[in-house]
Write a protein that holds these residues in place. Sequence first.
Motif, short mmCIF file in Angstrom:
data_model
loop_
_atom_site.label_atom_id
_atom_site.label_comp_id
_atom_site.label_asym_id
_atom_site.label_seq_id
_atom_site.Cartn_x
_atom_site.Cartn_y
_atom_site.Cartn_z
N CYS A 187 -5.69 9.43 -5.52
CA CYS A 187 -5.57 8.90 -6.88
C CYS A 187 -6.69 9.39 -7.78
N GLU B 282 -3.86 -0.81 -8.58
CA GLU B 282 -4.52 0.50 -8.59
C GLU B 282 -3.43 1.54 -8.64
N LYS C 299 2.67 -5.13 3.36
CA LYS C 299 3.86 -4.25 3.41
C LYS C 299 3.35 -2.82 3.21
N GLY D 85 10.33 -0.44 -0.49
CA GLY D 85 9.80 -1.16 -1.64
C GLY D 85 10.86 -2.01 -2.31
N GLU D 86 12.05 -1.45 -2.44
CA GLU D 86 13.10 -2.11 -3.20
C GLU D 86 13.62 -3.37 -2.50
N GLU E 78 1.35 12.93 -13.35
CA GLU E 78 0.64 12.94 -12.07
C GLU E 78 1.49 13.69 -11.05
N VAL F 141 -1.33 -0.93 -4.53
CA VAL F 141 -1.80 0.43 -4.80
C VAL F 141 -0.57 1.32 -4.78
N GLY F 142 -0.35 2.05 -5.85
CA GLY F 142 0.82 2.92 -5.87
C GLY F 142 1.03 3.48 -7.25
N THR G 71 0.83 -1.22 0.00
CA THR G 71 0.00 0.00 0.00
C THR G 71 0.86 1.27 0.00
N PRO G 72 0.27 2.39 -0.46
CA PRO G 72 0.99 3.66 -0.52
C PRO G 72 0.77 4.50 0.74
N TRP G 73 1.33 5.70 0.72
CA TRP G 73 1.32 6.53 1.94
C TRP G 73 0.17 7.51 2.01
N ASN G 74 -0.66 7.63 0.97
CA ASN G 74 -1.58 8.78 0.96
C ASN G 74 -2.77 8.67 1.91
N GLY H 153 -1.68 5.24 -10.81
CA GLY H 153 -1.82 6.70 -10.84
C GLY H 153 -2.97 7.20 -11.70
N HIS I 30 7.37 -2.47 -12.27
CA HIS I 30 8.45 -3.22 -11.60
C HIS I 30 7.89 -4.49 -10.97
P1 NAD Z 1 4.82 3.95 -4.71
O1 NAD Z 1 4.54 3.16 -5.94
O2 NAD Z 1 6.10 4.70 -4.63
O3 NAD Z 1 4.80 3.02 -3.41
C1 NAD Z 1 3.69 2.24 -3.08
C2 NAD Z 1 4.14 1.03 -2.30
O4 NAD Z 1 4.95 0.22 -3.14
C3 NAD Z 1 4.99 1.35 -1.08
O5 NAD Z 1 4.63 0.49 -0.03
C4 NAD Z 1 6.40 1.06 -1.57
O6 NAD Z 1 7.28 0.70 -0.53
C5 NAD Z 1 6.15 -0.11 -2.48
N1 NAD Z 1 7.17 -0.36 -3.50
C6 NAD Z 1 7.97 0.55 -4.10
N2 NAD Z 1 8.80 -0.07 -4.99
C7 NAD Z 1 8.49 -1.39 -4.94
C8 NAD Z 1 8.98 -2.53 -5.63
N3 NAD Z 1 9.95 -2.45 -6.55
N4 NAD Z 1 8.44 -3.74 -5.35
C9 NAD Z 1 7.43 -3.85 -4.44
N5 NAD Z 1 6.94 -2.80 -3.74
C10 NAD Z 1 7.46 -1.58 -4.01
O7 NAD Z 1 3.56 4.90 -4.52
P2 NAD Z 1 3.38 6.04 -3.42
O8 NAD Z 1 4.24 7.18 -3.82
O9 NAD Z 1 3.51 5.44 -2.06
O10 NAD Z 1 1.84 6.40 -3.61
C11 NAD Z 1 1.37 7.34 -4.49
C12 NAD Z 1 0.84 6.67 -5.77
O11 NAD Z 1 -0.23 5.79 -5.44
C13 NAD Z 1 0.24 7.68 -6.74
O12 NAD Z 1 0.67 7.36 -8.03
C14 NAD Z 1 -1.26 7.45 -6.61
O13 NAD Z 1 -2.02 7.79 -7.74
C15 NAD Z 1 -1.30 5.97 -6.35
N6 NAD Z 1 -2.59 5.60 -5.74
C16 NAD Z 1 -3.51 4.96 -6.53
C17 NAD Z 1 -4.77 4.63 -6.00
C18 NAD Z 1 -5.80 3.95 -6.88
O14 NAD Z 1 -6.78 3.46 -6.34
N7 NAD Z 1 -5.64 3.92 -8.18
C19 NAD Z 1 -5.06 4.94 -4.68
C20 NAD Z 1 -4.10 5.61 -3.90
C21 NAD Z 1 -2.85 5.92 -4.46
#
Ligand code: NAD
Length: 512
Positions: free
Chosen positions: A308, A274, A195, A232-233, A406, A251-252, A169-172, A276, A259
């Motif tokens: 998002c 889910e 995670k 994430g990495e 975005e 979600v991210g 999951t992401p941080w938002n 950007g 990746h």
């Molecule tokens: P991010 O992709 O940088 O990180 C999201 C998660 O992925 C974090 O937990 C991170 O540690 C992990 N991660 C990063 N690299 C990874 C890898 N190589 N392998 C596995 N996990 C990895 O996103 P963010 O900056 O935390 O969140 C913002 C993004 O999320 C924006 O693009 C936003 O649009 C998107 N988002 C989408 C939705 C949706 O429903 N479509 C909802 C909320 C946020």
Amino acid sequence: MNKPLPNNALTDNLRKAQQHLARFKSAVVAHRIAGENVLSQDAFDNFDPSDNSVLCRVSSGTPADVDRAARAAEEAFKVWKDVPGEKRRALLHTIANKIEARADEIALVESTDSGQAIRYMSKAALRGAENFRFYADKGPEASDGLSMPTQTHLNYTVRQPIGPVGVITPWNTPFMLSTWKIAPALAAGCTIVHKPAEWSPLSAVILSEIMSEVFEGAGLPKGIVNLVHGFGESAGKALTEHPAIKAIAFVGESITGSHIMAQGAPTLKRVHFELGGKNPVFVFDDADLDRALDAVLFMIYSLNGQRCTSSSRALVQRSIYDKFTAELKARVEKIKVGHPLDPATELGPLIHPRHAEKVLSYSQHARQEGAQVATGGVRALEGKGNFVCPTLFTDAKNSMRIAQEEIFGPVLTAIPFEDEADALRIANDVRYGLAAYIWTGNVGRAHRVAQGVEAGMVWINSENVRHLPTPFGGVKSSGIGRDGGDYAFEIYMEQKNIAVGLDRHRAPKIGV
Ligand code: NAD
């Protein structure tokens, strides 16, 4: 009695938040694996976005930690997959009750950790509880299939849980988004390794405590839900590569989705993404402009623009463009930037200094490419936090970076259009396709544009209001798969067909 001072509520919230945060500050925040608190050798700093002080230290998960968690989830799956739907239903409702009981704590911790204003975060836990209740009630029917009889066979399908699932999951809006994935996965009969994002990991700890309490209290295996913190990495990557993990619900950012797809390829991981968005809001000249104005403002400047489904591109019909953007500007300038725990705050600090830098850099791009920075584009509340002024770019063209990328902050790009065809051309000329919003008084046009726009979700004469049975997700670079309703089970469950011979059919004899 003295009339309370306006900032009393902030002082009160700060005091309560400190009480809830004390335990995170006093020791390194641990993973939770098979019911145990587990520390890694390394830890990382987690910062308070309002002043960038260190809030706490968090264990930095390694591939070995992930392996332990995945194995625990694999072991627990042997039991959880067969727990009857009615029992799963009761357990998920108990989780929802406990979330509601700790809603204030979750809101204060999440708001401090993420910088999101408390006025929005105060509902985050309750939305999370709703997700659990909705999927609790779907638990008993999750395995239902279809009957497809022929003359010779009765075919029927059943759905079975796919196995241990990795949730990233992401941080938002971390709490709500985590429940969105975890609740349907549990209802389906899957076990979990979660995670959370490294920039806002704390509310995941509370969710994991609540779920563990419920499962352990019911005498169920301790590895049904596991939590591994980290980057994430490293931790995230190891989770996507682990052979015991059968699917990744992510979600991210779109690039991270790519990746993950590559990382999961050797183990043929099922993925649900889910990602950007660069969502258009169309404002036609026949719209209810008052309501459209409120909605346009809400959908980009609430939740710090870190949402998002934010409508980050306002496509406004040329005939009303100047008037509409002038009113937008006046309203944007009244948005109250402040401490996230102040109930009066509408825009809190962005999550991280790096993210604030990125968001601010777009003012430079806007000027270089010939757009106007109508307001904002600079830091707010000079100090140590990641505060930025709400920003409006006008006279933009869709080819500009401010219209294509975005930004994920409180930044709106307003672009004029001539007519319906022009509006649709502009709307679809981006790599994303998550959501779209249409404001018009013409019913036929509303439906034509809704059908023509490349987006997974469209709201007509409405801002984003979520109805849990409906599908949620995006097209193009905005995602793969859908959350919500029964749709979520498509990732967490396998379809099995069973064909029963009705004695009206015999295989041709061979070898006689
Ligand atoms: P991010 O992709 O940088 O990180 C999201 C998660 O992925 C974090 O937990 C991170 O540690 C992990 N991660 C990063 N690299 C990874 C890898 N190589 N392998 C596995 N996990 C990895 O996103 P963010 O900056 O935390 O969140 C913002 C993004 O999320 C924006 O693009 C936003 O649009 C998107 N988002 C989408 C939705 C949706 O429903 N479509 C909802 C909320 C946020």
